[in-house]
Design a protein around this motif. Structure first.
Motif, PDB file in Angstrom:
ATOM      1  N   LEU A 104      17.532 -89.536  54.048  1.00  7.14           N
ATOM      2  CA  LEU A 104      17.415 -90.964  53.767  1.00  7.14           C
ATOM      3  C   LEU A 104      15.977 -91.438  53.915  1.00  7.14           C
ATOM      4  O   LEU A 104      15.454 -92.166  53.059  1.00  7.14           O
ATOM      5  N   LEU A 105      15.314 -91.018  54.984  1.00  6.84           N
ATOM      6  CA  LEU A 105      13.930 -91.436  55.205  1.00  6.84           C
ATOM      7  C   LEU A 105      13.012 -90.915  54.106  1.00  6.84           C
ATOM      8  O   LEU A 105      12.194 -91.669  53.549  1.00  6.84           O
ATOM      9  N   ALA A 106      13.130 -89.636  53.782  1.00  6.74           N
ATOM     10  CA  ALA A 106      12.275 -89.052  52.753  1.00  6.74           C
ATOM     11  C   ALA A 106      12.587 -89.638  51.378  1.00  6.74           C
ATOM     12  O   ALA A 106      11.680 -89.874  50.570  1.00  6.74           O
ATOM     13  N   GLY A 107      13.885 -89.880  51.121  1.00  5.59           N
ATOM     14  CA  GLY A 107      14.257 -90.489  49.842  1.00  5.59           C
ATOM     15  C   GLY A 107      13.695 -91.884  49.686  1.00  5.59           C
ATOM     16  O   GLY A 107      13.201 -92.258  48.616  1.00  5.59           O
ATOM     17  N   ALA A 108      13.747 -92.681  50.772  1.00  3.45           N
ATOM     18  CA  ALA A 108      13.187 -94.035  50.722  1.00  3.45           C
ATOM     19  C   ALA A 108      11.687 -93.989  50.510  1.00  3.45           C
ATOM     20  O   ALA A 108      11.125 -94.782  49.736  1.00  3.45           O
ATOM     21  N   ALA A 135      15.478 -92.703  40.825  1.00  9.43           N
ATOM     22  CA  ALA A 135      15.741 -91.307  40.475  1.00  9.43           C
ATOM     23  C   ALA A 135      14.943 -90.366  41.370  1.00  9.43           C
ATOM     24  O   ALA A 135      15.479 -89.367  41.876  1.00  9.43           O
ATOM     25  N   ALA A 136      13.674 -90.689  41.618  1.00 13.29           N
ATOM     26  CA  ALA A 136      12.832 -89.826  42.451  1.00 13.29           C
ATOM     27  C   ALA A 136      13.357 -89.776  43.882  1.00 13.29           C
ATOM     28  O   ALA A 136      13.473 -88.701  44.486  1.00 13.29           O
ATOM     29  N   GLY A 137      13.669 -90.933  44.434  1.00 17.01           N
ATOM     30  CA  GLY A 137      14.178 -90.976  45.801  1.00 17.01           C
ATOM     31  C   GLY A 137      15.499 -90.254  45.945  1.00 17.01           C
ATOM     32  O   GLY A 137      15.729 -89.548  46.937  1.00 17.01           O
ATOM     33  N   THR A 138      16.380 -90.419  44.963  1.00 19.46           N
ATOM     34  CA  THR A 138      17.685 -89.762  45.007  1.00 19.46           C
ATOM     35  C   THR A 138      17.554 -88.247  44.972  1.00 19.46           C
ATOM     36  O   THR A 138      18.224 -87.523  45.727  1.00 19.46           O
ATOM     37  N   LEU A 139      16.682 -87.746  44.115  1.00 23.81           N
ATOM     38  CA  LEU A 139      16.495 -86.301  44.007  1.00 23.81           C
ATOM     39  C   LEU A 139      15.935 -85.708  45.295  1.00 23.81           C
ATOM     40  O   LEU A 139      16.385 -84.650  45.759  1.00 23.81           O
ATOM     41  N   VAL A 140      14.954 -86.396  45.884  1.00 21.91           N
ATOM     42  CA  VAL A 140      14.379 -85.907  47.136  1.00 21.91           C
ATOM     43  C   VAL A 140      15.428 -85.919  48.241  1.00 21.91           C
ATOM     44  O   VAL A 140      15.566 -84.953  49.008  1.00 21.91           O
ATOM     45  N   ALA A 141      16.190 -87.016  48.346  1.00 23.87           N
ATOM     46  CA  ALA A 141      17.218 -87.123  49.387  1.00 23.87           C
ATOM     47  C   ALA A 141      18.280 -86.041  49.229  1.00 23.87           C
ATOM     48  O   ALA A 141      18.669 -85.386  50.211  1.00 23.87           O
TER      49      ALA A 141
END
Length: 236
Positions: A104-108, A135-141
């Motif tokens: 969650l933190l990295a996605g945000a 999209a970027a945050g979701t993929l990272v999370a």
């Protein structure tokens, strides 16, 4: 039903974090049904109290939905998008598992950085920038959640869980003050009590049955509210 309600009451007296919520199953679905019923009963009681207060001549602030034409877009936002995003933000990390917390933190963070870059690149196309950031945050999370999927709850998180549970519930309720005019926040503060109560039910559901269950319960809760608003509008 009564057994589920008793377990919820015991949880509120002493919030404890289970080892790991089970995968979606019939027991979780039944629990959502019983907890939605409890939620609606409590909401009905609170609406009755609000009605009595208004009947006594006390003026209450109107919510953002008051006077708004409820179309497909509003229903989609309230019944689908809001429950999904709010459950991830306020309760997705309540498992205490590293993948959920750091995901969650990295996605945000990724979403924020991608949003800033997209806004600079696309200029005024804020909708496009928002989609790129999401999209970027979701993929990272998702990548972090998958990579750390076998890690169990962090020890310090389990010890601090009661405080974290109540802070999450309080934050969830206070964010709904944005539904009221900025100059009436002090008066509106008691009006987010329903969100606080619902937040406790959602938090219990999330840690005992999984994020999918709290999202579903949240959708049903918001759907019931929209149905009542539509019914009241048609009656008027």
């Amino acid at each position: 039903m009564r057994g589920e309600w008793r377990r919820f009451a015991a949880f509120l007296k002493r919030p404890t974090l289970p080892e790991r919520a089970p995968l979606p199953q019939a027991a979780g679905l039944r629990a959502v049904v019983w907890l939605v019923l409890l939620d609606l009963l409590v909401m009905a009681a609170l609406v009755g109290v609000a009605g009595a207060v208004m009947a006594a001549g006390v003026s209450l602030p109107e919510t953002a939905l008051a006077g708004m034409e409820i179309g497909t877009g509003i229903i989609l936002a309230v019944v689908v998008i809001a429950p999904l995003t709010e459950e991830i933000a306020f309760r997705g990390w309540l498992s205490g598992r590293p993948g959920h917390i750091f995901g969650l933190l990295a996605g945000a963070l990724a979403a924020m950085m991608a949003g800033l870059a997209a806004m600079a690149f696309f200029g005024a196309a804020l909708a496009t920038a928002g989609l790129v950031a999401l999209a970027a945050g979701t993929l990272v999370a998702l990548a972090i959640v998958y990579r750390l999927r076998h890690r169990n709850t962090i020890g310090w998180f389990r010890r601090l869980f009661p405080a974290l549970f109540w802070l999450s519930t309080l934050g969830f309720s206070l964010v709904h003050l944005t539904n009221f005019p900025a100059d009436q926040l002090a008066t509106a503060l008691p009006l987010v009590l329903p969100q606080f109560v619902t937040g406790t039910i959602l938090g219990y559901t999330r840690v005992h049955y999984g994020l999918w269950a709290s999202v579903l319960l949240h959708m049903l809760h918001n759907g019931a509210i929209i149905a009542l608003v539509l019914a009241a509008s048609s009656a008027a």
